[in-house]
Design a protein around this motif. Structure first.
Motif, PDB file in Angstrom:
ATOM      1  N   ARG A  92       0.862  -1.177   0.000  1.00  0.00           N
ATOM      2  CA  ARG A  92       0.000   0.000   0.000  1.00  0.00           C
ATOM      3  C   ARG A  92       0.901   1.230   0.000  1.00  0.00           C
ATOM      4  NH1 ARG A  92      -1.903  -3.717   3.767  1.00  0.00           N
ATOM      5  NH2 ARG A  92      -3.990  -4.557   3.330  1.00  0.00           N
ATOM      6  N   THR A  93       0.433   2.322  -0.592  1.00  0.00           N
ATOM      7  CA  THR A  93       1.278   3.520  -0.650  1.00  0.00           C
ATOM      8  C   THR A  93       1.682   3.970   0.750  1.00  0.00           C
ATOM      9  OG1 THR A  93      -0.723   4.893  -0.758  1.00  0.00           O
ATOM     10  CG2 THR A  93       0.348   4.339  -2.847  1.00  0.00           C
ATOM     11  N   GLY A  94       0.752   3.868   1.697  1.00  0.00           N
ATOM     12  CA  GLY A  94       1.061   4.266   3.066  1.00  0.00           C
ATOM     13  C   GLY A  94       2.170   3.427   3.677  1.00  0.00           C
ATOM     14  N   GLU A  95       2.207   2.140   3.342  1.00  0.00           N
ATOM     15  CA  GLU A  95       3.250   1.251   3.857  1.00  0.00           C
ATOM     16  C   GLU A  95       4.611   1.623   3.283  1.00  0.00           C
ATOM     17  OE1 GLU A  95       0.466  -2.757   4.503  1.00  0.00           O
ATOM     18  OE2 GLU A  95       1.594  -2.479   2.635  1.00  0.00           O
ATOM     19  N   LEU A  96       4.640   1.973   2.002  1.00  0.00           N
ATOM     20  CA  LEU A  96       5.916   2.315   1.375  1.00  0.00           C
ATOM     21  C   LEU A  96       6.424   3.670   1.856  1.00  0.00           C
ATOM     22  CD1 LEU A  96       8.172   1.564  -0.487  1.00  0.00           C
ATOM     23  CD2 LEU A  96       6.794   2.311  -2.449  1.00  0.00           C
ATOM     24  N   PHE A  97       5.522   4.605   2.105  1.00  0.00           N
ATOM     25  CA  PHE A  97       5.944   5.909   2.620  1.00  0.00           C
ATOM     26  C   PHE A  97       6.627   5.771   3.984  1.00  0.00           C
ATOM     27  CE2 PHE A  97       3.033   8.234  -0.352  1.00  0.00           C
ATOM     28  CZ  PHE A  97       3.973   9.133  -0.820  1.00  0.00           C
ATOM     29  N   LYS A  98       6.224   4.776   4.769  1.00  0.00           N
ATOM     30  CA  LYS A  98       6.801   4.587   6.103  1.00  0.00           C
ATOM     31  C   LYS A  98       8.098   3.784   6.083  1.00  0.00           C
ATOM     32  CE  LYS A  98       2.175   4.476   8.177  1.00  0.00           C
ATOM     33  NZ  LYS A  98       1.173   3.585   8.822  1.00  0.00           N
ATOM     34  N   LEU A  99       8.434   3.197   4.946  1.00  0.00           N
ATOM     35  CA  LEU A  99       9.586   2.297   4.874  1.00  0.00           C
ATOM     36  C   LEU A  99      10.897   3.064   5.058  1.00  0.00           C
ATOM     37  CD1 LEU A  99       9.783  -0.796   4.332  1.00  0.00           C
ATOM     38  CD2 LEU A  99      10.521  -0.191   2.017  1.00  0.00           C
ATOM     39  N   CYS A 100      11.726   2.574   5.975  1.00  0.00           N
ATOM     40  CA  CYS A 100      13.039   3.174   6.239  1.00  0.00           C
ATOM     41  C   CYS A 100      14.141   2.224   5.773  1.00  0.00           C
ATOM     42  CB  CYS A 100      13.207   3.459   7.732  1.00  0.00           C
ATOM     43  SG  CYS A 100      11.959   4.575   8.416  1.00  0.00           S
ATOM     44  N   GLY A 101      15.350   2.754   5.696  1.00  0.00           N
ATOM     45  CA  GLY A 101      16.473   1.939   5.256  1.00  0.00           C
ATOM     46  C   GLY A 101      16.693   0.717   6.124  1.00  0.00           C
ATOM     47  N   ASP A 161      21.276   7.925   6.968  1.00  0.00           N
ATOM     48  CA  ASP A 161      20.580   7.647   8.221  1.00  0.00           C
ATOM     49  C   ASP A 161      19.485   6.622   7.940  1.00  0.00           C
ATOM     50  OD1 ASP A 161      19.166   7.589  10.576  1.00  0.00           O
ATOM     51  OD2 ASP A 161      18.991   9.761  10.794  1.00  0.00           O
ATOM     52  N   SER A 162      19.684   5.396   8.387  1.00  0.00           N
ATOM     53  CA  SER A 162      18.748   4.313   8.063  1.00  0.00           C
ATOM     54  C   SER A 162      17.405   4.438   8.774  1.00  0.00           C
ATOM     55  CB  SER A 162      19.374   2.961   8.409  1.00  0.00           C
ATOM     56  OG  SER A 162      19.621   2.871   9.805  1.00  0.00           O
ATOM     57  N   SER A 163      17.296   5.405   9.687  1.00  0.00           N
ATOM     58  CA  SER A 163      16.024   5.585  10.389  1.00  0.00           C
ATOM     59  C   SER A 163      15.083   6.513   9.625  1.00  0.00           C
ATOM     60  CB  SER A 163      16.263   6.151  11.794  1.00  0.00           C
ATOM     61  OG  SER A 163      16.799   7.465  11.725  1.00  0.00           O
ATOM     62  N   LEU A 164      15.580   7.122   8.545  1.00  0.00           N
ATOM     63  CA  LEU A 164      14.764   8.042   7.758  1.00  0.00           C
ATOM     64  C   LEU A 164      13.989   7.283   6.685  1.00  0.00           C
ATOM     65  CD1 LEU A 164      17.276  10.987   7.188  1.00  0.00           C
ATOM     66  CD2 LEU A 164      15.359  10.910   8.803  1.00  0.00           C
ATOM     67  N   PRO A 165      12.785   7.770   6.328  1.00  0.00           N
ATOM     68  CA  PRO A 165      12.032   7.144   5.235  1.00  0.00           C
ATOM     69  C   PRO A 165      12.838   7.178   3.939  1.00  0.00           C
ATOM     70  CG  PRO A 165      10.633   8.637   6.483  1.00  0.00           C
ATOM     71  CD  PRO A 165      12.038   8.869   6.965  1.00  0.00           C
ATOM     72  N   LEU A 166      12.715   6.130   3.134  1.00  0.00           N
ATOM     73  CA  LEU A 166      13.470   6.058   1.884  1.00  0.00           C
ATOM     74  C   LEU A 166      12.994   7.099   0.880  1.00  0.00           C
ATOM     75  CD1 LEU A 166      13.696   2.186   1.476  1.00  0.00           C
ATOM     76  CD2 LEU A 166      15.558   3.747   2.025  1.00  0.00           C
ATOM     77  N   PHE A 167      11.702   7.370   0.873  1.00  0.00           N
ATOM     78  CA  PHE A 167      11.149   8.320  -0.092  1.00  0.00           C
ATOM     79  C   PHE A 167      10.741   9.593   0.644  1.00  0.00           C
ATOM     80  CE2 PHE A 167      10.616   4.117  -1.924  1.00  0.00           C
ATOM     81  CZ  PHE A 167      11.155   4.302  -3.195  1.00  0.00           C
ATOM     82  N   ALA A 168      11.352  10.701   0.230  1.00  0.00           N
ATOM     83  CA  ALA A 168      11.224  11.946   0.986  1.00  0.00           C
ATOM     84  C   ALA A 168      10.025  12.799   0.579  1.00  0.00           C
ATOM     85  CB  ALA A 168      12.506  12.767   0.836  1.00  0.00           C
ATOM     86  N   PHE A 169       9.458  12.576  -0.604  1.00  0.00           N
ATOM     87  CA  PHE A 169       8.344  13.421  -1.034  1.00  0.00           C
ATOM     88  C   PHE A 169       7.073  13.069  -0.248  1.00  0.00           C
ATOM     89  CE2 PHE A 169       8.960   9.869  -3.952  1.00  0.00           C
ATOM     90  CZ  PHE A 169       7.732   9.233  -3.918  1.00  0.00           C
TER      91      PHE A 169
END
Length: 345
Positions: A200-209, A249-257
């Motif tokens: 889901r788009t919401g799941e991918l937005f939350k994905l971190c490194g 920083d692996s704690s940051l979301p992969l996609f910033a937009f």
């Protein structure tokens, strides 16, 4: 010291306490009213504390729809993922029916009027059912708290499954190429991951490194719609797309937009590739694309259910219904099976 009066089709007990407070709860039957009256009189006679009865009766009389909605929000919805959505539904209900309207006035006729208003405003059956679900939650809470003496019957509208939209391989290529042409490479990567994982788009937005295991080529999802964590294997294309967006920083979301930025760009590209009039061509159709391709490849539905994180298998079965190839495969399996019956020439 006490009396019972008919009030419409119901019965109201009327009791004045020794300190002057007046209790007037309403019941469905005369027997229920009589039982309450005798029980409360016995409490008074034996010196039992009836302050709770007084407080509950006073609150029940004063309880209106807005106060009930706020109480339900604080008691049941606060902090849950859908809190804002549920509150929007409940707020629309009490605004339509009257924020200061007594909860005790809500019956089947009032609910029918609510449905009529929603239909008049062009709301779909699905939207109407979401409003009715919010009202049902409010009334159930009120019934358990004694604010109402009966739970009205709420009949939901029948919902069609609607059209399920997915992308052809040609549409996918055109879509991604247009994003890259506009130098929106990060969003193009985002789309590739969605198609190849069914997230889901919401799941991918939350994905971190830190949620990506490059060695095993798998992502770990901890915060999902159904509340259950799951892991999803990655295609090489999806793995490459995620690595291109990896942060130090692996704690940051992969996609910033932001979601708003993505939806804005999606609508722009949708128009540029000639699909502006296709209402079903939305980001969630990428998840449908993943699901239908898995079905077309003959993957077991239980595996697809786990892969996509569906709570119920019925959701997954919908994809099998709309992919003719899977139905044809079932037919061919029967045609080719050897049951000891000679096939006709």
């Amino acid at each position: 010291m006490g009396a019972i009066r008919a009030k419409g089709k119901r019965f109201q007990a009327d009791l004045r306490t020794p300190n002057g407070a007046r209790l007037r709860p309403t019941f469905e039957t005369h027997d229920e009213a009589d039982h309450w009256l005798r029980l409360t009189q016995e409490k008074i006679r034996t010196g039992q504390d009836i302050s709770l009865d007084v407080a509950q009766n006073t609150r029940a009389i004063a309880m209106n729809l807005r106060d009930l909605a706020e109480e339900v929000r604080n008691r049941h919805w606060r902090g849950c993922k859908s809190e804002d959505t549920l509150w929007i539904q409940a707020r629309d209900v009490y605004r339509r029916l009257g924020a200061s309207r007594s909860v005790r006035e809500i019956n089947e006729n009032v609910i029918d009027d609510l449905i009529y208003q929603l239909e008049r405003d062009g709301k779909s059956n699905g939207t109407i059912n979401r409003r009715l679900a919010a009202l049902s939650k409010m009334l159930k809470h009120g019934y358990r708290r004694g604010y109402i003496s009966r739970m009205p019957v709420i009949e939901r509208k029948r919902e069609s499954e609607g059209r399920m939209r997915w992308l052809s391989y040609d549409e996918e290529q055109v879509l991604i190429a247009k994003f890259r042409e506009l130098r929106q490479d990060q969003m193009a990567d985002f789309i590739e991951v969605l198609i190849d994982t069914g997230l889901r788009t919401g799941e991918l937005f939350k994905l971190c490194g830190r949620d990506v295991n490059a060695e095993e080529r798998v992502v770990y999802l901890w915060d999902t719609k159904n509340g259950k964590s799951r892991s999803v294997p990655l295609t090489q294309r999806a793995m490459d797309a995620l690595q291109r967006n990896h942060k130090i920083d692996s704690s940051l979301p992969l996609f910033a937009f932001t979601r708003h930025a993505f939806r804005h760009q999606w609508d722009l590209v949708k128009s540029l590739i000639g699909l502006d009039g296709d209402k079903e061509f939305v980001p969630h159709s990428l998840r449908h694309t993943c699901a239908t391709r898995l079905v077309e490849k003959g993957i077991d539905l239980r595996v697809i259910q786990e892969f996509l994180g569906h709570r119920a298998i019925q959701t997954t079965i919908r994809y099998a219904k709309v992919v003719p190839k899977s139905l044809h495969a079932a037919r061919d399996a029967l045609e080719l099976s050897d049951h000891g019956v000679t096939k006709r020439a």
